[in-house]
Design an enzyme around this catalytic site. Sequence first.
Site, PDB file in Angstrom:
ATOM      1  N   CYS A   1       7.943 -13.270  -5.827  1.00 34.20           N
ATOM      2  CA  CYS A   1       6.688 -13.952  -6.130  1.00 34.20           C
ATOM      3  C   CYS A   1       6.242 -13.690  -7.559  1.00 34.20           C
ATOM      4  O   CYS A   1       5.127 -14.060  -7.938  1.00 34.20           O
ATOM      5  CB  CYS A   1       5.586 -13.531  -5.146  1.00 34.20           C
ATOM      6  SG  CYS A   1       5.171 -11.778  -5.216  1.00 34.20           S
TER       7      CYS A   1
ATOM      8  N   CYS B   1      -6.646 -24.258  -9.219  1.00 32.06           N
ATOM      9  CA  CYS B   1      -5.505 -25.011  -9.746  1.00 32.06           C
ATOM     10  C   CYS B   1      -5.591 -25.048 -11.268  1.00 32.06           C
ATOM     11  O   CYS B   1      -6.681 -25.063 -11.836  1.00 32.06           O
ATOM     12  CB  CYS B   1      -5.508 -26.457  -9.259  1.00 32.06           C
ATOM     13  SG  CYS B   1      -5.477 -26.649  -7.473  1.00 32.06           S
TER      14      CYS B   1
ATOM     15  N   GLU C   1       8.787  -2.023   6.214  1.00 30.94           N
ATOM     16  CA  GLU C   1       7.545  -2.528   5.628  1.00 30.94           C
ATOM     17  C   GLU C   1       6.578  -1.360   5.423  1.00 30.94           C
ATOM     18  O   GLU C   1       6.560  -0.414   6.220  1.00 30.94           O
ATOM     19  CB  GLU C   1       6.926  -3.581   6.565  1.00 30.94           C
ATOM     20  CG  GLU C   1       5.494  -3.934   6.354  1.00 30.94           C
ATOM     21  CD  GLU C   1       5.229  -4.562   4.995  1.00 30.94           C
ATOM     22  OE1 GLU C   1       4.193  -4.227   4.394  1.00 30.94           O
ATOM     23  OE2 GLU C   1       6.048  -5.389   4.546  1.00 30.94           O
TER      24      GLU C   1
ATOM     25  N   ASP D   1       6.824   3.624   2.861  1.00 29.92           N
ATOM     26  CA  ASP D   1       6.372   3.270   1.518  1.00 29.92           C
ATOM     27  C   ASP D   1       7.597   3.152   0.623  1.00 29.92           C
ATOM     28  O   ASP D   1       8.191   4.168   0.233  1.00 29.92           O
ATOM     29  CB  ASP D   1       5.410   4.339   0.991  1.00 29.92           C
ATOM     30  CG  ASP D   1       4.843   4.000  -0.380  1.00 29.92           C
ATOM     31  OD1 ASP D   1       5.324   3.030  -1.019  1.00 29.92           O
ATOM     32  OD2 ASP D   1       3.927   4.709  -0.838  1.00 29.92           O
TER      33      ASP D   1
END
Length: 445
Positions: free
Chosen positions: A401, A85, A327, A354
């Site tokens: 992300c 963290c 995927e 890919d």
Amino acid sequence: MARKRLDQTPFEVDVLNLTHDGRGVARLPDGKALFVTGALPDERVVAQRFARSRSFDEAVTLEVLRASEHRITPRCPHFGTCGGCVLQHLDAEQQIIAKDRVLRENFERIGHVTPKRWMAPLVDHAWGYRRKGRFSVKRVEKKDKTLVGFRERDPRFVAELQECHTVIAPIAAIIPALAQLIDGMDARSTLPQIEFIAGDPRPEFDGIALVFRHLQPLVESDVAALRAFGEQHRMAIFLQPGGNDSVHALWPEAPALSFRLEDWDIELKFRPLDFIQVNAGLNRTMIARTLELLDVQPEDRVLDLFCGLGNFTLPLARRVREVVGVEGEAGLVARAKENAAHNGLGNAQFHAADLTQDQRSASWMRQGFDKLLLDPPRSGAIDVLRQLPLERFKRIVYVSCHPASLARDAGYLVNERGWTLADAGVMDMFPQTAHVESIALFEKR
């Protein structure tokens, strides 16, 4: 000429901002940037320089002379040493504001785009949320002890954890016991890591799996100790003597790992090293928001790229005529197919490909779709976006992300392919850390 020696004399400095990784930003008298670990915006601190580069210096906070009104006392005693963290000293609301600012700055600086609307952040519990992760293990002979924990902020070292407030409670409760377990094993010097992952409880165990990576074959007494630990704590024990394919169950004999997405009547089965979203509560909210932004209709065909186990694909299959998931990892594709069959979903197809390579001749690429969903890794989706016939889609939803790759890809979609960035916002998948997850909707102009 000899390199100038680093001046480590403590000095006072005013902190102006936060970096993307949660450090304070200050300016030295000559205008050079200084990144200060442990400092917050609007603070004056005593700092000590520990590294220097051409464009910025790095320092650590020794003392806070003027504290930010948003500074709080970290919950965990390991904060500041453990690298798990970096934001426990900043109140939760300001953490979200900081992450939102990172996304906005990336859109502006990298993508040269601005959404028409900013969505309210998606949040869930700030503590005890992490259901997947990896502890490092380090035997320190000089101290005659074994350390189990996350890497320290200096990644050369392992933090000696007695507690952790971000992992789920059952995992947090056994950290000291794990250190004691390994300390008593013959393999304590050749066992470098323990992976943990949690699904829903099962009759035979509580749904949590521990994967012990070992570099040498285990003696029988070590195997027995690991089995006994699993039985005592009702956690499945797996061993990993080599690569990912070497993972095998020790106890119970064939533990089944899965979690339910109740809103869509879906059960997702997984293996102990598979990728699942670490924050179960936020994951459910994220799926709901994604389907809302896609505006899925019963007659839609949806393409889900970087689909993994089917985390989005299978809920989509409950709402649309057909969904195709693609995927790169063949093992995940196999399990996605198994999950579709397990949930009785015949309208979900899966392909292994890919997506960084040329896929224009792939059969799924030539099919017609109404909506596109992207959930790529940190590197983003630019390679496959350049190949797709984007004019055929009505909407694109991008789950990210990494804000920099999202911003780059948003710039491509808006400035080169004629789409509109309609909505964007952050999602707090990793509270107390500087990690920024986000979601964006693109519409046709």
